[in-house]
Design a protein around this motif. Sequence first.
Motif, mmCIF file in Angstrom:
data_model
loop_
_atom_site.group_PDB
_atom_site.id
_atom_site.type_symbol
_atom_site.label_atom_id
_atom_site.label_comp_id
_atom_site.label_asym_id
_atom_site.label_seq_id
_atom_site.Cartn_x
_atom_site.Cartn_y
_atom_site.Cartn_z
ATOM 1 N N HIS A 27 0.835 -1.200 0.000
ATOM 2 C CA HIS A 27 0.000 0.000 0.000
ATOM 3 C C HIS A 27 0.871 1.250 0.000
ATOM 4 O O HIS A 27 1.799 1.360 0.803
ATOM 5 C CB HIS A 27 -0.905 0.005 1.238
ATOM 6 C CG HIS A 27 -1.832 -1.157 1.288
ATOM 7 N ND1 HIS A 27 -3.091 -1.128 0.728
ATOM 8 C CD2 HIS A 27 -1.692 -2.400 1.830
ATOM 9 C CE1 HIS A 27 -3.683 -2.294 0.920
ATOM 10 N NE2 HIS A 27 -2.860 -3.086 1.581
ATOM 11 N N GLY A 30 0.922 3.097 3.368
ATOM 12 C CA GLY A 30 1.685 2.357 4.362
ATOM 13 C C GLY A 30 3.148 2.201 4.024
ATOM 14 O O GLY A 30 3.905 1.608 4.802
ATOM 15 N N LEU A 73 -2.657 4.765 9.809
ATOM 16 C CA LEU A 73 -2.655 4.802 8.341
ATOM 17 C C LEU A 73 -3.380 6.049 7.845
ATOM 18 O O LEU A 73 -2.919 6.724 6.911
ATOM 19 C CB LEU A 73 -3.323 3.545 7.796
ATOM 20 C CG LEU A 73 -3.122 3.253 6.306
ATOM 21 C CD1 LEU A 73 -1.706 2.752 6.046
ATOM 22 C CD2 LEU A 73 -4.133 2.216 5.832
ATOM 23 N N ASP A 289 2.600 -2.979 4.414
ATOM 24 C CA ASP A 289 2.843 -1.584 4.805
ATOM 25 C C ASP A 289 4.202 -1.536 5.491
ATOM 26 O O ASP A 289 4.284 -1.420 6.717
ATOM 27 C CB ASP A 289 1.745 -1.092 5.760
ATOM 28 C CG ASP A 289 0.352 -1.268 5.171
ATOM 29 O OD1 ASP A 289 -0.079 -0.402 4.398
ATOM 30 O OD2 ASP A 289 -0.293 -2.285 5.500
ATOM 31 N N MET A 292 5.557 0.855 8.435
ATOM 32 C CA MET A 292 4.594 0.877 9.534
ATOM 33 C C MET A 292 4.674 -0.386 10.382
ATOM 34 O O MET A 292 4.322 -0.374 11.571
ATOM 35 C CB MET A 292 3.175 1.075 8.994
ATOM 36 C CG MET A 292 2.956 2.452 8.379
ATOM 37 S SD MET A 292 1.223 2.765 7.972
ATOM 38 C CE MET A 292 0.496 2.873 9.610
#
Length: 355
Positions: A27, A30, A73, A289, A292
Motif C-alpha cells: 500500500h 503504508g 494509516l 505496509d 509501519m
Amino acid sequence: MTLAPTAADPEIERIVAGLPKVSLHCHLIGSVQATTIVDLARKHGVDLDGGRTADNLFDHASYEDLDEFLRVLDVAGSVIRDADDFHRVTYESLTDGGAAHNVLYREIFLSPPGHPGVPYRTIIDGVLAGMRDAETDTGIQSRMIVGLNRNGSAAAALELVDTVIEHRIDEVLGIGLDYSEAVGPPEKFWKAFRRAGEGGLERTAHSESGPPHHIETLLDLLGCSRVDHGYHVVDDPEMTRRCVEERIPFTCTPVSSDIGRYSGSGDGTHLRIKQMVDAGLLVTIDSDDPPMFGTDPTHDFRALAVALGYGLDELAALTMNGVEATWLDATDTRALERRARTMIADLAAGRKAQA
C-alpha cells in the motif's frame, strides 16, 4: 518501537538480499517513511497526534489492534495532499523501499479515500510521475491498483470505480478492497466490482480475518482473479482444492499479518503460509505496509527462510509465483520472467561456487 531483527546465517542473508522480488501487495500510504510523514505534516501545517515525531509515530506492536493500525494509516494519508507529495512518496517507495531490495516490479495499492479532499487526478498524476522517475533511475517497473474502502458505503465505492473508468490510463490495472472486513463484508460491494469488470478492470480484495466462505464470495460474486492474504482458505479443504486447481494467487504478507495474528500465531511461526504452500496454493510474498510494520521486502523473505527453513529453491518459487500472478500482459510477463530467472540463476551459481 521496532521489531527485533530475525537472526539468519550468511547464506540466508545472501539469498534474501539477492533474490529478485515481485511486489503485489504493498500500500502506498503504508509505504511512507515516518520521516517523510513528519516532513509533509510540517509542509501542510498539520500536528501529528499531539506532536508525535518520526521516532514514535509508528508503534508496530500496537497493530495487533487493526483499528489502531488503520488510525495511524489515516494520519499518514492525511498529509499526502498534492501532486508533488504523491510523486515523492511513490518514488521513495519504489526506490529505497523497492529497487534497493531487488524488487523488479510492483503493483501499487492506492487508497483515494485515505486522502480526504484530494482529487483523483492529483493522486494519479503524482503517482505516475513518481513511477516513471523511479523506473528511469533504477529500472523498477510498476503499475497501480485503486483500493476501495470497505468501511465506506457501497455507493461511494461505485462512484470511485466510475471515476477510475472515466479517467482510465493504462497504468491502472484494476481495483482492490481494503480496510476492515468486520465492517465491510465483500458482498456489500458487488455492484462496484461488477462495474469494474464491465470496464475492463482486474479485481482483487483483502480477505485476512474473514471466514473461508468469503473466498467464494470474492471469486464468484466479485469476480476476483486474486486474493489478498486469504490465510483462512486452508480451513476449508474444498475451497483449498478449488483454488489450487484454478491457480488462484494469494498475496501473503508474513510480518504484518503475523503481528495481526493472521499468518501465524503472533509468534513468528508463519504456520498458515506454510500450510498454504504445502497445499499447493499459488502463494506470493510481499510487505503490505513496510515501515509501519518495521519490515521491508527483504525482511519478509528472511522471516520465512528462518521460520520455515526455506532456502533458495523455495524462496525462488515464491518469486516466480509472483511473476505468474501479475496483471501484466503476456509480453511484459515474459520479460519479467526472464529477468527474474536470470537473477535466480546467478544466485544459484553463487551457491555452487561456495560449495
